[in-house]
Each structure stands twice: as structure tokens, then as C-alpha cells.
Design a protein around this motif. Structure first.
Motif, PDB file in Angstrom:
ATOM      1  N   HIS A   1      -5.164   3.234   0.956  1.00  0.00           N
ATOM      2  CA  HIS A   1      -4.629   1.946   1.408  1.00  0.00           C
ATOM      3  C   HIS A   1      -4.682   0.687   0.658  1.00  0.00           C
ATOM      4  O   HIS A   1      -4.706  -0.118   2.164  1.00  0.00           O
ATOM      5  CB  HIS A   1      -5.790   2.453   2.417  1.00  0.00           C
TER       6      HIS A   1
ATOM      7  N   SER B   1       0.867  -1.318   0.067  1.00  0.00           N
ATOM      8  CA  SER B   1      -0.222  -0.020  -0.199  1.00  0.00           C
ATOM      9  C   SER B   1       1.142   1.380  -0.025  1.00  0.00           C
ATOM     10  O   SER B   1       2.669   1.496   0.583  1.00  0.00           O
ATOM     11  CB  SER B   1      -1.329  -0.183   1.335  1.00  0.00           C
TER      12      SER B   1
ATOM     13  N   ASN C   1      -2.017  10.500  -1.264  1.00  0.00           N
ATOM     14  CA  ASN C   1      -2.785  10.151  -0.524  1.00  0.00           C
ATOM     15  C   ASN C   1      -4.694  10.798  -1.109  1.00  0.00           C
ATOM     16  O   ASN C   1      -5.010   9.913  -0.185  1.00  0.00           O
ATOM     17  CB  ASN C   1      -2.366  10.641   0.840  1.00  0.00           C
TER      18      ASN C   1
ATOM     19  N   TYR D   1       0.106   3.566   1.580  1.00  0.00           N
ATOM     20  CA  TYR D   1      -0.015   4.397   2.732  1.00  0.00           C
ATOM     21  C   TYR D   1       1.510   3.783   3.534  1.00  0.00           C
ATOM     22  O   TYR D   1       2.083   4.545   4.818  1.00  0.00           O
ATOM     23  CB  TYR D   1      -1.541   3.832   3.279  1.00  0.00           C
ATOM     24  N   ARG D   2       1.526   2.128   3.684  1.00  0.00           N
ATOM     25  CA  ARG D   2       2.435   1.978   4.187  1.00  0.00           C
ATOM     26  C   ARG D   2       3.817   2.175   4.517  1.00  0.00           C
ATOM     27  O   ARG D   2       4.577   2.676   4.855  1.00  0.00           O
ATOM     28  CB  ARG D   2       2.495   0.696   4.424  1.00  0.00           C
TER      29      ARG D   2
END
Length: 416
Positions: free
Chosen positions: A175, A96, A169, A98-99
Motif C-alpha cells: 500500500h 502504490s 499483495n 495497490y492503486r
């Protein structure tokens, strides 16, 4: 060319005016040195073997205007300039966005100083430095991308292999564990741009080395500026003065790409030339590199032919109109008497076009070049070398008159 109506002396004087303006638009030595020192400190911190990123072999790479030498100093001292970077993490997808972004945030937050400076942006983490330093450093998290498809499109391996996936984002799948990330290749673009001016830049560097009696590795990159880089800096400052933060103002990647493509043609046709001549030719010819593909205006990314930098022109025609409006005004300015004629008092129009502080810095007595025409001489020689007809005479002077020994063809490339 429109310069045919000017005498050699007028063109040389006009070039000196533009050169001095461009020098005052560039960052100071201190600003460059501070930015480089902080960039290197961040790179060392992210790559610390004891940090949480060590297992991913983090690699920080400068990108954008700072990387290719066209960064513009803010007109007002209280404003910040930015240094863009990419932090490569060697992690296989799917993962992801996000990670990956949080891994870098966690590393910064492990240091109290960096944590205080940290701010999240859509695609990057921003480190805001003190008011005294007045710049910020953006770190875009990235992972390597496959690039075989670029090779099939004819993109050279030395550019294609730098393809990356980046985080954003605002993406719907931010995500999600997926391979569907935004793609980019800022380092490939930078290498292409630097290759465009490789011959001239190397010659200027060699001449500076000889004249300053310094080894090549002691000549900082920011000391070597070609007419292409200077022309882009002038264009970007003029655009910013004209339109400020206007949403429709021409974007830098379009100005930079068109100027670089024009420069390739200009250098082929010029076996030497004054700085002013080259800048005028770049500006005049850059619009010739706006393609039409099935009635769609297209400015191709040189390291990804499927990407159109002018894609938004199709959905909002005002963007194209604003670009051509700006281009016409800049061309008229550099052709006009404010640049080409001598003046006892700095014309107010120059202040409107480039900023009062910029013009003041350019024409203060202590900013007068110590060796008038030195850069033109270096660039003339570099252009002869680039033309492929350079000869070296018995006095070690380079010429295009077939006097002496013909120079070997240029065979080396930047940062291979």
C-alpha cells in the motif's frame, strides 16, 4: 550419445512415438483459437478509449508457457489450463502497487460479465471462463521499469527494455508509494527463448507455408513446434504425472531454461538430426548448464544474470534432489524400450509417465501422422541452416555437403 546403439529406423520410430505423445499433450486447435479470441477481447476491453485505463495507454502482453509455445493440455478434460498475461500501464513511480492493481479491477468491474468472472490472486487478477471453455486468463498489473543496469550487465537492449515492475499483495509495502516493487521481465525472457530456436522455427514455418500452399501470415504460431518446445512439453507432462501438486516438484522455469541452453549447444553440434536424437541430447546436456558460483548452484535468468532461478535450492536441498531424481527418471524413460522398441500394445509405463488420456489420444488410429518423417525432414534441414554450412543445390534442396551455392548467414531476429 546413447542413441549410437539404435539403428536409424529405431531412432526414427522412437521419434515418432515422442512426437505423437507431444502432439497429444499440446492444446487442440479449438483450445488455442478460443484462448486467443478471449485474450484479444480482454485486450480490446482494457484498451477501450472510453475506459478508465485509457490515459495510461494499457497494453496486454501474453507471457509464460502460452507465449513461448510450451503450454501443456490438462490430462483430464475437466481440468483447466491457464493463459498468463501482463497488463502494462504507463505510470511513473513512485506509486502504490495497490492503486495500480485496483485500477485494473475497476475496469473489469465496469463490465457485468467480467465482474462475475473476476478473482484476485496474489500477483494478478484471474478471469475464470465457463466450464465448456475450461481455461482461465491471469492478468498481472505492471509498469515499465528502468533497465540501464541490465544493459551494463551485458543483457541485449531488445530483451532488457521489456523490464517491468509488478504487483504482489503479500509484499510488506503493497500500500506504500514507493519504487520498491517486485521486478520481472517475462517478455524479455520470451524473446530470448524464441531467438534460441529462431532459425529452425522459421524454416519449419516456411516449409509448412509451401506444403500447405498458405502464405506465411496464415500459418498460426501454434502450428510451428520445434524439438525444443516438444521436449519441454514432454518433460512438463512427465513431471506432473510423477509428482502432481507436490511442493518439491521441479519448477517449469528451471526445466525450460536448462532445456533452452542445452538446445543452443545441440543445434551447434548437429548439422541435421532426427527428432529423437535432438530430444535425447537436450535431456542429457541440460544438467551441464547448472552452474556453481561460490559453491552455490546457479541457474541464471538469461535476461537478468543476477537472478538465480535455483535460489531456493540453497535453503531447501530437497528441491535440488527432487530435480535430479525427476531428470534421471525422464532420461531413463526416453532411453528405454517403451520408447525405442516397436510395440503392438501400448506399454502401461507410458500411461503412468504421460497419462492414460494422453497416450490414448497419441495412439488412436486417427492420430497416426499423415506423413511419417515429415517433421524430421523439416527439422533436419532447419538444423543444417542453423549450423552455418548450408548449401542449396540446383534442385533447390538444402544440404551440408558443400554442393551448390552456400547460403547467406542468418541475419534476422524474432519480433525486433
Amino acid at each position: 550419445m546413447t542413441t549410437q546403439f539404435l539403428t536409424y529406423a529405431e531412432r526414427q520410430r522412437a521419434g515418432n512415438v515422442l512426437e505423437r505423445l507431444a502432439q497429444s499433450i499440446d492444446l487442440t486447435d479449438r483450445q488455442y483459437q478460443d484462448a486467443i479470441a478471449r485474450y484479444e477481447a480482454v485486450a480490446t476491453f482494457l484498451g477501450d478509449p472510453n475506459g478508465n485505463l485509457a490515459i495510461y495507454n494499457p497494453h496486454l502482453v501474453p507471457q509464460g508457457s502460452f507465449r513461448i509455445g510450451v503450454v501443456v493440455r490438462p490430462e483430464h478434460e475437466e481440468c483447466e489450463f491457464d493463459v498468463d498475461t501482463t497488463c502494462w500501464l504507463y505510470i511513473n513511480l513512485p506509486a502504490s502497487q495497490y492503486r495500480i492493481k485496483q485500477l485494473i479491477a475497476d475496469r473489469f468491474k465496469s463490465n457485468a460479465t467480467y465482474e462475475r468472472m473476476l478473482k484476485e490472486k496474489h500477483r494478478c487478477w484471474r478471469l475464470g471462463y465457463s466450464e465448456q471453455t475450461r481455461f482461465h486468463l491471469d492478468v498481472v498489473p505492471a509498469v515499465p521499469d528502468s533497465y540501464e543496469w541490465l544493459l551494463k550487465l551485458g543483457v541485449p537492449d531488445k530483451y532488457a527494455k521489456h523490464a517491468i515492475k509488478i504487483t504482489d499483495n503479500q509484499r510488506y509495502n503493497y500500500h506504500h508509494h514507493t519504487v520498491d516493487w517486485p521486478g520481472s521481465n517475462p517478455e524479455g525472457y520470451a524473446l530470448w527463448f524464441l531467438d534460441v530456436m529462431k532459425v529452425q522455427a522459421d524454416h519449419i514455418r516456411n516449409q509448412l507455408s509451401a506444403e500447405l500452399k498458405l502464405s506465411l501470415d496464415k500459418i498460426p504460431e501454434y502450428k510451428v513446434r520445434t524439438p525444443l518446445q516438444r521436449a519441454i512439453q514432454l518433460m512438463k507432462r512427465h513431471r506432473d504425472q510423477l509428482y502432481g501438486d507436490h511442493d518439491l516438484k521441479p519448477i517449469s522455469i528451471i526445466i525450460t531454461t536448462l532445456a533452452a541452453r542445452a538446445y543452443m549447444d545441440v543445434i551447434k553440434r548437429h548439422q541435421g538430426g532426427l527428432f529423437y536424437d535432438i530430444v535425447i541430447a537436450i535431456v542429457e546436456q541440460m544438467v551441464d548448464h547448472i552452474e556453481s558460483r561460490d559453491n552455490v548452484r546457479w541457474i541464471a535468468n538469461p535476461v537478468n544474470p543476477t537472478e538465480n532461478f535455483a535460489d531456493k535450492w540453497q535453503t531447501d536441498p530437497r528441491l535440488a534432489a527432487k530435480f535430479h531424481e525427476w531428470h534421471g527418471k525422464f532420461l531413463a524413460l526416453v532411453n528405454g524400450e517403451e520408447i525405442t522398441k516397436s510395440f503392438d500394445r501400448t506399454p502401461e509405463s507410458l500411461k503412468l509417465s504421460f497419462g492414460s488420456n494422453t497416450v490414448k489420444r497419441a495412439f488412436e488410429p486417427n492420430n497416426v501422422p499423415s506423413s511419417v518423417g515429415q517433421l524430421d525432414r523439416l527439422r533436419n534441414t532447419a538444423a543444417i541452416i542453423a549450423s552455418g554450412v548450408a548449401h542449396t543445390d540446383k534442385n533447390a534442396q538444402i544440404n551440408n555437403q558443400s554442393i551448390g551455392v552456400k547460403n547467406q548467414e542468418h541475419r534476422f531476429h524474432f519480433n525486433e
